[in-house]
Design a protein around this motif. Structure first.
Motif, PDB file in Angstrom:
ATOM      1  N   MET A 195      -5.254 134.157  56.683  1.00 56.11           N
ATOM      2  CA  MET A 195      -4.519 135.381  56.450  1.00 56.11           C
ATOM      3  C   MET A 195      -3.746 135.265  55.132  1.00 56.11           C
ATOM      4  O   MET A 195      -3.080 134.266  54.874  1.00 56.11           O
ATOM      5  N   ALA A 196      -3.865 136.294  54.308  1.00 59.70           N
ATOM      6  CA  ALA A 196      -3.189 136.296  53.011  1.00 59.70           C
ATOM      7  C   ALA A 196      -1.677 136.406  53.194  1.00 59.70           C
ATOM      8  O   ALA A 196      -1.191 137.050  54.115  1.00 59.70           O
ATOM      9  N   ARG A 197      -0.971 135.747  52.305  1.00 60.68           N
ATOM     10  CA  ARG A 197       0.491 135.852  52.262  1.00 60.68           C
ATOM     11  C   ARG A 197       0.874 136.801  51.135  1.00 60.68           C
ATOM     12  O   ARG A 197       0.127 136.972  50.173  1.00 60.68           O
ATOM     13  N   ASP A 198       2.066 137.383  51.243  1.00 65.73           N
ATOM     14  CA  ASP A 198       2.571 138.255  50.181  1.00 65.73           C
ATOM     15  C   ASP A 198       2.875 137.432  48.930  1.00 65.73           C
ATOM     16  O   ASP A 198       3.366 136.305  49.015  1.00 65.73           O
ATOM     17  N   ILE A 199       2.610 138.023  47.772  1.00 68.15           N
ATOM     18  CA  ILE A 199       2.924 137.395  46.493  1.00 68.15           C
ATOM     19  C   ILE A 199       4.398 137.662  46.176  1.00 68.15           C
ATOM     20  O   ILE A 199       4.865 138.799  46.268  1.00 68.15           O
ATOM     21  N   VAL A 200       5.118 136.621  45.818  1.00 72.06           N
ATOM     22  CA  VAL A 200       6.538 136.714  45.471  1.00 72.06           C
ATOM     23  C   VAL A 200       6.655 137.225  44.031  1.00 72.06           C
ATOM     24  O   VAL A 200       5.913 136.791  43.147  1.00 72.06           O
ATOM     25  N   ILE A 201       7.595 138.147  43.809  1.00 75.15           N
ATOM     26  CA  ILE A 201       7.810 138.729  42.481  1.00 75.15           C
ATOM     27  C   ILE A 201       8.939 137.994  41.764  1.00 75.15           C
ATOM     28  O   ILE A 201       9.996 137.747  42.346  1.00 75.15           O
ATOM     29  N   TRP A 202       8.703 137.644  40.487  1.00 69.50           N
ATOM     30  CA  TRP A 202       9.709 137.032  39.641  1.00 69.50           C
ATOM     31  C   TRP A 202      10.843 138.024  39.424  1.00 69.50           C
ATOM     32  O   TRP A 202      10.571 139.213  39.309  1.00 69.50           O
ATOM     33  N   PRO A 203      12.114 137.621  39.459  1.00 72.17           N
ATOM     34  CA  PRO A 203      12.675 136.298  39.300  1.00 72.17           C
ATOM     35  C   PRO A 203      13.104 135.623  40.612  1.00 72.17           C
ATOM     36  O   PRO A 203      14.106 134.914  40.643  1.00 72.17           O
ATOM     37  N   HIS A 204      12.372 135.816  41.679  1.00 67.94           N
ATOM     38  CA  HIS A 204      12.715 135.187  42.964  1.00 67.94           C
ATOM     39  C   HIS A 204      12.988 133.701  42.747  1.00 67.94           C
ATOM     40  O   HIS A 204      12.296 133.029  41.994  1.00 67.94           O
ATOM     41  N   LYS A 205      13.995 133.184  43.449  1.00 66.06           N
ATOM     42  CA  LYS A 205      14.449 131.791  43.284  1.00 66.06           C
ATOM     43  C   LYS A 205      13.333 130.764  43.491  1.00 66.06           C
ATOM     44  O   LYS A 205      13.278 129.745  42.797  1.00 66.06           O
ATOM     45  N   ALA A 232      -5.812 130.903  49.085  1.00 65.04           N
ATOM     46  CA  ALA A 232      -7.112 131.390  48.616  1.00 65.04           C
ATOM     47  C   ALA A 232      -7.282 132.867  48.978  1.00 65.04           C
ATOM     48  O   ALA A 232      -7.756 133.665  48.157  1.00 65.04           O
ATOM     49  N   GLU A 233      -6.889 133.242  50.188  1.00 62.56           N
ATOM     50  CA  GLU A 233      -6.963 134.651  50.610  1.00 62.56           C
ATOM     51  C   GLU A 233      -6.057 135.519  49.745  1.00 62.56           C
ATOM     52  O   GLU A 233      -6.445 136.610  49.330  1.00 62.56           O
ATOM     53  N   SER A 234      -4.840 135.039  49.502  1.00 61.01           N
ATOM     54  CA  SER A 234      -3.879 135.802  48.689  1.00 61.01           C
ATOM     55  C   SER A 234      -4.409 135.996  47.272  1.00 61.01           C
ATOM     56  O   SER A 234      -4.301 137.086  46.699  1.00 61.01           O
ATOM     57  N   MET A 235      -4.970 134.930  46.686  1.00 61.13           N
ATOM     58  CA  MET A 235      -5.513 134.997  45.333  1.00 61.13           C
ATOM     59  C   MET A 235      -6.683 135.978  45.277  1.00 61.13           C
ATOM     60  O   MET A 235      -6.768 136.804  44.362  1.00 61.13           O
ATOM     61  N   VAL A 286       1.393 122.533  44.948  1.00 59.35           N
ATOM     62  CA  VAL A 286      -0.003 122.838  45.270  1.00 59.35           C
ATOM     63  C   VAL A 286      -0.409 124.106  44.530  1.00 59.35           C
ATOM     64  O   VAL A 286       0.355 125.071  44.497  1.00 59.35           O
ATOM     65  N   ALA A 287      -1.619 124.129  43.972  1.00 56.11           N
ATOM     66  CA  ALA A 287      -2.121 125.344  43.318  1.00 56.11           C
ATOM     67  C   ALA A 287      -3.632 125.420  43.440  1.00 56.11           C
ATOM     68  O   ALA A 287      -4.307 124.413  43.686  1.00 56.11           O
ATOM     69  N   SER A 289     -13.064 128.204  42.394  1.00 56.52           N
ATOM     70  CA  SER A 289     -11.754 127.617  42.121  1.00 56.52           C
ATOM     71  C   SER A 289     -11.682 126.233  42.754  1.00 56.52           C
ATOM     72  O   SER A 289     -12.525 125.884  43.583  1.00 56.52           O
ATOM     73  N   PHE A 290     -10.691 125.462  42.338  1.00 61.44           N
ATOM     74  CA  PHE A 290     -10.470 124.160  42.955  1.00 61.44           C
ATOM     75  C   PHE A 290      -8.982 123.972  43.185  1.00 61.44           C
ATOM     76  O   PHE A 290      -8.143 124.650  42.574  1.00 61.44           O
ATOM     77  N   GLU A 291      -8.670 123.079  44.090  1.00 59.31           N
ATOM     78  CA  GLU A 291      -7.296 122.842  44.519  1.00 59.31           C
ATOM     79  C   GLU A 291      -6.708 121.667  43.758  1.00 59.31           C
ATOM     80  O   GLU A 291      -7.381 120.659  43.553  1.00 59.31           O
TER      81      GLU A 291
END
Length: 169
Positions: free
Chosen positions: A1-11, A35-38, A57-58, A67-69
């Motif tokens: 399940m995809a997670r929400d993307i955090v918007i800058w300038p979040h801590k 991977a789902e979020s991306m 982690v990215a 892509s690769f981890e």
């Protein structure tokens, strides 16, 4: 399940992430969610802190669409200055010229903890640097002039307020 993307300038985006020490099921789940979020956001890379998790982690996109981890990455070498157009999932709809390096050598672990090294140039080097910057607590706007950064910051704060209102409704 995809997670929400955090918007800058979040801590979580402006603080260095913590090294991964547990390569168990929780890491595997996080990588799948990233991977789902991306994919959902149509990105070419994503760092864990972009989905609110402060771990080193990215996911890094290659030119062929795969892509690769990278876990606990370190840039070992940087060569040949270059300026490239850059955007970010956490700074939506903003694109600016950003100083980077054409070639990099990176050491990282995979999802099992095994160490690897990759030498990259061009777009792959660019994505590696962008994602590792995230893990170090930086976004591409940190490389811009103060004026450009302030203009983008104002837009992102408005976007954050809009998203918060949408969640409340």
């Amino acid at each position: 399940m995809a997670r929400d993307i955090v918007i800058w300038p979040h801590k979580v985006l402006t603080s260095p992430t913590k090294p991964v020490t547990d390569f168990g099921p929780s890491l595997q789940t996080l990588l799948e969610e990233m991977a789902e979020s991306m994919k959902e956001a149509e990105g070419i890379g994503i760092a864990a802190n972009q989905v609110g998790v402060s771990l080193r982690v990215a996911l890094v996109g290659r030119e062929d669409g795969t892509s690769f981890e990278i876990v606990n990455p370190q840039i070992l070498e940087r060569k040949e200055n270059v300026t490239l157009e850059e955007g970010c999932l956490s700074v939506p709809r903003e694109w600016e010229k950003c100083p980077r390096f054409h070639r990099v050598k990176v050491r990282y672990q995979d999802r099992t903890g095994e160490w690897h090294e990759v030498e990259a140039e061009g777009r792959l080097a660019h994505v590696l640097q962008h994602e590792i910057d995230h893990l170090d607590g930086h976004v591409f706007v940190d490389h811009l002039s103060g004026l450009k950064r302030t203009l983008i910051l104002d837009k992102m704060k408005k976007l954050q307020k809009t998203k918060a209102r949408q969640k409340d409704s």
